[in-house]
Design a protein around this motif. Sequence first.
Motif, PDB file in Angstrom:
ATOM      1  N   UNK A 177     -45.549  60.072  36.206  1.00  0.00           N
ATOM      2  CA  UNK A 177     -45.689  58.650  35.894  1.00  0.00           C
ATOM      3  C   UNK A 177     -46.741  58.409  34.810  1.00  0.00           C
ATOM      4  N   UNK A 178     -46.752  57.205  34.302  1.00  0.00           N
ATOM      5  CA  UNK A 178     -47.684  56.863  33.227  1.00  0.00           C
ATOM      6  C   UNK A 178     -49.144  56.957  33.685  1.00  0.00           C
ATOM      7  N   UNK A 179     -49.422  56.694  34.948  1.00  0.00           N
ATOM      8  CA  UNK A 179     -50.812  56.774  35.382  1.00  0.00           C
ATOM      9  C   UNK A 179     -51.356  58.191  35.264  1.00  0.00           C
ATOM     10  N   UNK A 180     -50.527  59.206  35.495  1.00  0.00           N
ATOM     11  CA  UNK A 180     -50.968  60.589  35.288  1.00  0.00           C
ATOM     12  C   UNK A 180     -51.290  60.817  33.813  1.00  0.00           C
ATOM     13  N   UNK A 181     -50.420  60.319  32.936  1.00  0.00           N
ATOM     14  CA  UNK A 181     -50.640  60.462  31.496  1.00  0.00           C
ATOM     15  C   UNK A 181     -51.968  59.827  31.093  1.00  0.00           C
ATOM     16  N   UNK A 182     -52.268  58.655  31.655  1.00  0.00           N
ATOM     17  CA  UNK A 182     -53.494  57.969  31.286  1.00  0.00           C
ATOM     18  C   UNK A 182     -54.723  58.608  31.929  1.00  0.00           C
ATOM     19  N   UNK A 183     -54.623  59.026  33.178  1.00  0.00           N
ATOM     20  CA  UNK A 183     -55.778  59.630  33.848  1.00  0.00           C
ATOM     21  C   UNK A 183     -56.173  60.959  33.204  1.00  0.00           C
ATOM     22  N   UNK A 184     -55.187  61.744  32.793  1.00  0.00           N
ATOM     23  CA  UNK A 184     -55.470  63.021  32.149  1.00  0.00           C
ATOM     24  C   UNK A 184     -55.641  62.884  30.636  1.00  0.00           C
ATOM     25  N   UNK A 185     -55.473  61.663  30.113  1.00  0.00           N
ATOM     26  CA  UNK A 185     -55.560  61.387  28.678  1.00  0.00           C
ATOM     27  C   UNK A 185     -54.646  62.332  27.895  1.00  0.00           C
ATOM     28  N   UNK A 186     -53.381  62.364  28.296  1.00  0.00           N
ATOM     29  CA  UNK A 186     -52.387  63.248  27.693  1.00  0.00           C
ATOM     30  C   UNK A 186     -51.831  62.592  26.431  1.00  0.00           C
ATOM     31  N   UNK A 187     -51.737  63.353  25.347  1.00  0.00           N
ATOM     32  CA  UNK A 187     -51.176  62.826  24.106  1.00  0.00           C
ATOM     33  C   UNK A 187     -49.967  63.622  23.636  1.00  0.00           C
ATOM     34  N   UNK A 188     -49.622  64.724  24.315  1.00  0.00           N
ATOM     35  CA  UNK A 188     -48.436  65.474  23.917  1.00  0.00           C
ATOM     36  C   UNK A 188     -47.618  65.842  25.140  1.00  0.00           C
ATOM     37  N   UNK A 189     -46.350  66.095  24.902  1.00  0.00           N
ATOM     38  CA  UNK A 189     -45.406  66.321  25.991  1.00  0.00           C
ATOM     39  C   UNK A 189     -45.728  67.596  26.772  1.00  0.00           C
ATOM     40  N   UNK A 190     -46.206  68.627  26.097  1.00  0.00           N
ATOM     41  CA  UNK A 190     -46.507  69.884  26.769  1.00  0.00           C
ATOM     42  C   UNK A 190     -47.545  69.736  27.861  1.00  0.00           C
ATOM     43  N   UNK A 191     -48.601  68.944  27.600  1.00  0.00           N
ATOM     44  CA  UNK A 191     -49.626  68.739  28.617  1.00  0.00           C
ATOM     45  C   UNK A 191     -49.094  67.935  29.794  1.00  0.00           C
ATOM     46  N   UNK A 192     -48.185  67.006  29.540  1.00  0.00           N
ATOM     47  CA  UNK A 192     -47.580  66.247  30.643  1.00  0.00           C
ATOM     48  C   UNK A 192     -46.759  67.163  31.535  1.00  0.00           C
ATOM     49  N   UNK A 765     -61.604  49.886  30.560  1.00  0.00           N
ATOM     50  CA  UNK A 765     -61.945  51.174  31.161  1.00  0.00           C
ATOM     51  C   UNK A 765     -62.521  52.094  30.096  1.00  0.00           C
ATOM     52  N   UNK A 766     -63.572  52.823  30.449  1.00  0.00           N
ATOM     53  CA  UNK A 766     -64.118  53.871  29.594  1.00  0.00           C
ATOM     54  C   UNK A 766     -63.974  55.188  30.353  1.00  0.00           C
ATOM     55  N   UNK A 767     -63.662  56.266  29.636  1.00  0.00           N
ATOM     56  CA  UNK A 767     -63.457  57.551  30.297  1.00  0.00           C
ATOM     57  C   UNK A 767     -63.879  58.692  29.390  1.00  0.00           C
ATOM     58  N   UNK A 768     -64.190  59.806  30.019  1.00  0.00           N
ATOM     59  CA  UNK A 768     -64.530  61.035  29.307  1.00  0.00           C
ATOM     60  C   UNK A 768     -63.774  62.165  29.982  1.00  0.00           C
ATOM     61  N   UNK A 769     -62.913  62.833  29.229  1.00  0.00           N
ATOM     62  CA  UNK A 769     -62.100  63.938  29.747  1.00  0.00           C
ATOM     63  C   UNK A 769     -62.515  65.245  29.108  1.00  0.00           C
ATOM     64  N   UNK A 770     -62.698  66.271  29.939  1.00  0.00           N
ATOM     65  CA  UNK A 770     -63.025  67.608  29.453  1.00  0.00           C
ATOM     66  C   UNK A 770     -61.895  68.576  29.734  1.00  0.00           C
ATOM     67  N   UNK A 771     -61.600  69.431  28.771  1.00  0.00           N
ATOM     68  CA  UNK A 771     -60.515  70.409  28.902  1.00  0.00           C
ATOM     69  C   UNK A 771     -61.093  71.812  28.784  1.00  0.00           C
ATOM     70  N   UNK A 772     -60.614  72.701  29.641  1.00  0.00           N
ATOM     71  CA  UNK A 772     -61.069  74.097  29.648  1.00  0.00           C
ATOM     72  C   UNK A 772     -62.601  74.158  29.723  1.00  0.00           C
ATOM     73  N   UNK A 773     -63.152  73.523  30.756  1.00  0.00           N
ATOM     74  CA  UNK A 773     -64.597  73.385  30.868  1.00  0.00           C
ATOM     75  C   UNK A 773     -65.315  74.724  30.984  1.00  0.00           C
ATOM     76  N   UNK A 774     -64.650  75.739  31.494  1.00  0.00           N
ATOM     77  CA  UNK A 774     -65.271  77.061  31.602  1.00  0.00           C
ATOM     78  C   UNK A 774     -65.133  77.866  30.319  1.00  0.00           C
ATOM     79  N   UNK A 775     -64.531  77.257  29.306  1.00  0.00           N
ATOM     80  CA  UNK A 775     -64.378  77.865  27.979  1.00  0.00           C
ATOM     81  C   UNK A 775     -63.700  79.240  28.055  1.00  0.00           C
TER      82      UNK A 775
END
Length: 804
Positions: A177-192, A765-775
């Motif tokens: 659903x769209x809420x998952x897209x917004x919560x994860x701040x997804x901008x491409x289909x692969x991440x969805x 709403x303001x948000x900060x999303x981190x990806x691959x936090x363990x690098x």
Amino acid sequence: MRVSGLMLPSKNRFGSHWLVGVMLLAGNPLALAQSNTDISTQTKAARHSFAIPAQDLGSALSAFGSQTGIQVSYEARLTANTRTRGASGQLTEQEALARLFQGTGLSWTLTADRTLLLFRREEGSALNLAPSTVIANGIATETAEGPVMGYRATRSATGTKTDTPLRDIPQSIQIIPRQVIEDQQIINLGDALANVSSVQRGNSHGGSSESFVVRGFQSRTYAIDGMLMNPLVSRPEVTRDLANIERVEVLKGPASVLYGQGDPGGLINLVTRKPTFAPEAEVTAQAGSWDFYRLQTSASGPLDDAKTLAGRITVAGETKSGFRDTFQDNRRTYVAPSLRWQPSERTTVDVGMEYTDLTSQFDRGVIPQNGKIRMAPERFLHEPWSHDDADKLSAWFRIDHDVNEWLTLRQTTRWDDSYKERYVVDLRGLESDGRTLNRRVTDGDEEVTTLTSQFEAIATFDTAGIGHTFLVGYEYLKGDRNASSYRAALDPIDIYEPVYGATPSSPFEFSGISDYRLESHSVYLQDQIALNEQWKLLLGARYDSSQQENKSVDSDYVTTPTDLDPEEVSPRIGIVYQPTDWVSLYAGYSTSFVPQGDIDRNGRPLDPETGTQYEVGAKFDLIPDRLSATLAVFELTRENVAVPDPEDDEYSIQTGEQRVRGVELDVSGEPLDGWQLIGNVSVLDAKLTKDTEYEEGNRLQGVPTLSGSLWSSYQLQSGGLRGLGFGAGVFAAGQREGDIANSYDVSGYARVDASVFYDVNEQVRVSLNGRNLLDREYIETVQTTDGNYYGEPASVVATVSARF
């Protein structure tokens, strides 16, 4: 005050009202009525076959009360001059009521003694344009093409082309659903799609496109609002923007019975956001690592006083340089206007357009060496001038008309036109020293045009107490694809100490032209049969007749024509058994086919490639009305695969076979108020079972044995920090083979993402999303020697979104 009741025949009418979507009623959505009544789980989950047509609200409530045994109590003035669009299909009492009251300005509550009380909702003075979702009695109304409240979807049209509960479909369907897209701040289909079991990224063709591996097999294209994109292409023409996507749905396994020629692993269907008659608007601004910047906006609302015409406009633009040592930014512009016209209660007309413009640095990623990939993640093997530009324009219209209470007619037409220009470096292979990489330059273009029209009729009726939802359809498709290329030599590059600045040799030499023309006619039938409250049967079949003219001209100007005229019948059968309200057991058989252009030594084109799937599973509520899961076990076989002729490898024979056996579990929902989660895990045995060139038993490329993900978010519901939320997730995949020869492999990985967000008020709403936090350093995509890509190192994206 009055109490009403009237018996109604048990029919499951499918009407166009579900296309309207779930709309936000004027005023503050938090002011909508929610019942404090403790209704039993049994009552909430029980489903009835409703067939209440559009009519005045008072008569509709009388029919509802008679069918359910609920007493309806209200002042007559509340419903005076008020009409409802009705409620049809297999629905719970709460779902039916929410549909009946949609757009009426009334709220309701159900007392402990099962009396329905009506009252007029207070209108808020402030304009609140949150996503259009109607809440009634604490239950969110959901339609197959409308918004989803939270992470848990319950209905879909992808698997049947009718608005059907997921629990009634004998095939696994997963929805983002769209809420998952917004919560994860997804901008491409692969991440969805990382949120769906048994889906991996495929070759991105230099970063200019996207493809996926679904249940072990390549998925070359996808559908938009139930219409499959051009089957002539080997990948979508542009990368997809998600600004106008309401939900991403994946139908697992073959889908040819409804969508024609397609890949066996599954069908990806993108459901777009529709215009609404309640005004809403939003703006989102993002900035992040690697010079990432994005701005998107969407606005929707009525365009006339009578509220028969509504419009939506969505615009998005982004730029990003990426973590690799490239020289050009990737840029994308997206514009999508659409209109919805409802001249009467029985007719809905949707019209829309989409335009995407894409400029990207062409980048094939990294290459394997001696069975492994050891290159640095940032290593770039092309040249600064290597680029890929593409644009695509689409236009469509769709008309739904309820002829009467049991018959709906639908006509949909879509036109797509795209153009791609490539001036790129091709990687040709390492020399014996293990570090000198040969290269060449390709200057080419490709134009693709497709016209698709569908004519469908849906009838709902009973025969001897057995309910039917019968679909008959005809589809016409005409497509053209023309591609040409010129090539030149280019100096090699040292993969460990690259020096850039090489230029193509002159002149470029003609490499080839290919011209493909496809015209097809298809007829399909489907019957969804409700044998009783517990047993449901799905039967379907499709006949496709295609005429495909392929003409290629090689570098010696030799023309090779290949005409294909495949005919194929695609059957489907499935059965569902629902022993209780919280579990649904199913079994199904489905097929797929794909025409192919290879020929044998006698010059005859090969038969279409086919796919066959057997699947059994269970769909159940771990927590009723809150947390749902799908467990699927399947065997999927891809047959008639073209392989090189052992006596003359310039030709092909059809002895190839590939098989995938697997177990999948997908879970989504809201276990507690404010706590959302979505997760999956799959175990796949994907291997080569017949071939003339490669060893039988080899694993299929890019398919991990074990993979899965889990994302969870929680937002505080009370106290001084109310509105503060957190999210975290793990996305993992096991070891994967790089090619069908199993000449190299890549290690598995587990990536950790997280987010923190805060609702300043109901609008911001303001948000900060981190990806691959363990690098972690890992290969995310592995697809032959020119499609291997590292995942992004540790990165962050900051977002500010506002709804007005």
